[in-house]
Design an enzyme around this catalytic site. Structure first.
Site, PDB file in Angstrom:
ATOM      1  N   GLU A  10       0.822  -1.214   0.000  1.00 55.85           N
ATOM      2  CA  GLU A  10       0.000   0.000   0.000  1.00 55.85           C
ATOM      3  C   GLU A  10       0.857   1.265   0.000  1.00 55.85           C
ATOM      4  O   GLU A  10       0.380   2.336  -0.354  1.00 55.85           O
ATOM      5  CB  GLU A  10      -0.990   0.003   1.175  1.00 55.85           C
ATOM      6  CG  GLU A  10      -0.360  -0.118   2.540  1.00 55.85           C
ATOM      7  CD  GLU A  10       0.019   1.210   3.148  1.00 55.85           C
ATOM      8  OE1 GLU A  10      -0.594   2.218   2.790  1.00 55.85           O
ATOM      9  OE2 GLU A  10       0.952   1.231   3.971  1.00 55.85           O
ATOM     10  N   GLN A 100      -1.168   3.685  17.730  1.00 59.42           N
ATOM     11  CA  GLN A 100      -0.958   2.359  17.160  1.00 59.42           C
ATOM     12  C   GLN A 100       0.517   2.034  17.042  1.00 59.42           C
ATOM     13  O   GLN A 100       0.952   0.915  17.337  1.00 59.42           O
ATOM     14  CB  GLN A 100      -1.619   2.256  15.778  1.00 59.42           C
ATOM     15  CG  GLN A 100      -3.099   1.982  15.808  1.00 59.42           C
ATOM     16  CD  GLN A 100      -3.684   1.891  14.411  1.00 59.42           C
ATOM     17  OE1 GLN A 100      -2.974   1.903  13.409  1.00 59.42           O
ATOM     18  NE2 GLN A 100      -4.991   1.814  14.322  1.00 59.42           N
ATOM     19  N   TYR A 282      -9.934  -4.098  10.035  1.00 60.73           N
ATOM     20  CA  TYR A 282      -9.027  -3.160  10.702  1.00 60.73           C
ATOM     21  C   TYR A 282      -8.181  -3.871  11.760  1.00 60.73           C
ATOM     22  O   TYR A 282      -6.974  -3.652  11.859  1.00 60.73           O
ATOM     23  CB  TYR A 282      -9.811  -2.001  11.309  1.00 60.73           C
ATOM     24  CG  TYR A 282     -10.631  -1.263  10.279  1.00 60.73           C
ATOM     25  CD1 TYR A 282     -10.009  -0.529   9.267  1.00 60.73           C
ATOM     26  CD2 TYR A 282     -12.021  -1.325  10.282  1.00 60.73           C
ATOM     27  CE1 TYR A 282     -10.741   0.133   8.300  1.00 60.73           C
ATOM     28  CE2 TYR A 282     -12.764  -0.664   9.309  1.00 60.73           C
ATOM     29  CZ  TYR A 282     -12.123   0.058   8.326  1.00 60.73           C
ATOM     30  OH  TYR A 282     -12.859   0.698   7.362  1.00 60.73           O
ATOM     31  N   ILE A 283      -8.814  -4.735  12.558  1.00 55.83           N
ATOM     32  CA  ILE A 283      -8.039  -5.530  13.511  1.00 55.83           C
ATOM     33  C   ILE A 283      -7.139  -6.495  12.751  1.00 55.83           C
ATOM     34  O   ILE A 283      -6.011  -6.780  13.168  1.00 55.83           O
ATOM     35  CB  ILE A 283      -8.963  -6.294  14.472  1.00 55.83           C
ATOM     36  CG1 ILE A 283      -9.737  -5.312  15.349  1.00 55.83           C
ATOM     37  CG2 ILE A 283      -8.150  -7.245  15.357  1.00 55.83           C
ATOM     38  CD1 ILE A 283      -8.877  -4.485  16.257  1.00 55.83           C
ATOM     39  N   GLY A 284      -7.609  -7.001  11.619  1.00 52.68           N
ATOM     40  CA  GLY A 284      -6.779  -7.877  10.781  1.00 52.68           C
ATOM     41  C   GLY A 284      -5.477  -7.211  10.381  1.00 52.68           C
ATOM     42  O   GLY A 284      -4.443  -7.882  10.238  1.00 52.68           O
ATOM     43  N   ASP A 285      -5.503  -5.888  10.202  1.00 52.58           N
ATOM     44  CA  ASP A 285      -4.275  -5.122   9.923  1.00 52.58           C
ATOM     45  C   ASP A 285      -3.434  -4.966  11.191  1.00 52.58           C
ATOM     46  O   ASP A 285      -2.237  -5.240  11.214  1.00 52.58           O
ATOM     47  CB  ASP A 285      -4.598  -3.703   9.430  1.00 52.58           C
ATOM     48  CG  ASP A 285      -5.405  -3.670   8.150  1.00 52.58           C
ATOM     49  OD1 ASP A 285      -5.501  -4.713   7.485  1.00 52.58           O
ATOM     50  OD2 ASP A 285      -5.934  -2.596   7.827  1.00 52.58           O
ATOM     51  N   GLN A 286      -4.103  -4.488  12.254  1.00 51.56           N
ATOM     52  CA  GLN A 286      -3.404  -4.052  13.456  1.00 51.56           C
ATOM     53  C   GLN A 286      -2.761  -5.188  14.247  1.00 51.56           C
ATOM     54  O   GLN A 286      -1.753  -4.992  14.935  1.00 51.56           O
ATOM     55  CB  GLN A 286      -4.374  -3.297  14.373  1.00 51.56           C
ATOM     56  CG  GLN A 286      -4.942  -2.015  13.791  1.00 51.56           C
ATOM     57  CD  GLN A 286      -6.069  -1.444  14.636  1.00 51.56           C
ATOM     58  OE1 GLN A 286      -6.058  -1.569  15.854  1.00 51.56           O
ATOM     59  NE2 GLN A 286      -7.044  -0.831  13.995  1.00 51.56           N
ATOM     60  N   HIS A 307      -3.311  -3.316   3.395  1.00 51.69           N
ATOM     61  CA  HIS A 307      -2.593  -2.893   4.602  1.00 51.69           C
ATOM     62  C   HIS A 307      -2.080  -4.109   5.369  1.00 51.69           C
ATOM     63  O   HIS A 307      -0.934  -4.111   5.851  1.00 51.69           O
ATOM     64  CB  HIS A 307      -3.514  -2.083   5.520  1.00 51.69           C
ATOM     65  CG  HIS A 307      -3.558  -0.630   5.205  1.00 51.69           C
ATOM     66  ND1 HIS A 307      -4.578  -0.073   4.480  1.00 51.69           N
ATOM     67  CD2 HIS A 307      -2.718   0.380   5.506  1.00 51.69           C
ATOM     68  CE1 HIS A 307      -4.364   1.229   4.347  1.00 51.69           C
ATOM     69  NE2 HIS A 307      -3.245   1.541   4.957  1.00 51.69           N
TER      70      HIS A 307
END
Length: 338
Positions: A10, A100, A282-286, A307
């Protein structure tokens, strides 16, 4: 020194934040080139510069190239130190994106960390603060992460001025996470309006409740109203409670009715529920860096994002861990870490 191509995947600010955070965690120096090369305006912007400054201060790092529009960065970290940190992101720059990055290396700090961050708490293109508080942190707590977040004042675009306090207690290790299918016991939420009439928050909540009820779900949505802010704004965050948490959110905008704001958040949550996966995109990214730290972890994500793929690339490169992904970008996927 580890070389990182900032245009990979990305090619945005997330790659920069994750790279410097993992560099601080592992104490491996890194050299990042082509910073944000895939963006219309490449190089470091103020919000990215502040995130790097925060991680650098935490790890007593020497940084070269830390200036606006810089496309190249050298980051030389030392030990991560506990203590008290104050960060001003300026105007409405996202406090959650800075946090983050900050949260990753402090997991093994030598003492508790207290951090006060000023900036935008509820702004577009970043997780609203209630999402971080009610979705991200509970998922991380299931791995043993120990943090509490308090919202002192909200900050919206363009004035910002929001304030959050976060206390993080270091741990000796993180527990592996292994969650596949989503189980929903209840749905909760917070709808807020600041320096606007209270009915804005009420209408957001009622609209979200109506959409959820039409799809078979009852919801408990708290309404929050305050004038303790520099400028007006509103938003709503919804989340599931059960074996894990997934969320849905929407930020109020000029010209957009409150009912539409609530509807958008409810539809996003319903989409995540319909995927049946234990974490939303979003949690999958973080969660990628934390899976590498814990090891032997596996999650099913509602949607594999670019991401997440980028975070996996950076995490593998800096930490030397191996991930396996069963699924394609835009689809439900299972992510595993050795």
């Amino acid at each position: 020194m580890i070389e990182i191509d900032g245009s990979h995947g990305e090619g945005g600010g997330a790659l920069l934040r994750i790279s410097t955070a993992l560099s601080a965690l592992t104490m491996n120096p890194i050299h990042i080139t082509n910073i944000r090369a895939n963006r219309p305006r490449s190089g470091l912007m103020p919000q990215h510069l502040n995130a790097v400054k925060a991680v650098a201060g935490l790890s007593n790092a020497r940084v070269e190239g830390l200036e606006i529009e810089s496309k190249e960065l050298f980051f030389y970290p030392e030990n991560v130190k506990g203590g008290t940190y104050n960060i001003d992101v300026k105007t409405a720059g996202s406090v959650t994106l800075v946090l983050q990055a900050f949260m990753i290396p402090v997991v093994f700090a030598d003492a508790p960390v207290n951090i006060k961050i000023r900036g935008g708490t509820d702004v577009r293109w970043s997780p609203p603060v209630n999402y971080l508080q009610q979705v991200t942190l509970p998922v991380l707590r299931s791995m043993g992460y120990n943090a509490e977040l308090d919202i002192i004042r909200r900050g919206h675009y363009p004035r910002g001025g929001g304030i959050i306090n976060v206390k993080i207690n270091p741990v000796k290790k993180l527990n592996p996470i292994n969650i596949g299918d989503l189980e929903v016991d209840k749905i909760r939420g917070i709808s807020h309006a600041v320096k606007l009439p209270e009915h804005v928050a009420v209408r957001q909540a009622e609209s979200a409740e109506k959409v959820l009820k039409a799809n078979g779900f009852d919801a408990e949505i708290e309404v929050e109203h305050s004038d303790n802010t520099l400028g007006p704004g509103s938003g709503i965050v919804l989340w599931t409670e059960g074996n894990t948490r997934v969320g849905g959110s929407s930020i109020g905008e000029r010209g957009v009715r409150a009912e539409k704001v609530g509807e958008i958040a409810a539809e996003e949550l319903l989409y995540n529920i319909s995927r049946g996966a234990a974490v939303d995109k979003y949690i999958g990214d973080q969660i990628i860096p934390y899976m590498a730290i814990a090891g032997k972890s596996r999650v099913k994500t509602a949607e594999l994002t670019l991401h997440a793929v980028t975070n996996i690339f950076v995490t593998e490169k800096i930490m030397g861990k191996k991930f396996d992904v069963d699924g394609k970008v835009g689809e439900i996927a299972i992510i595993s870490a050795d």
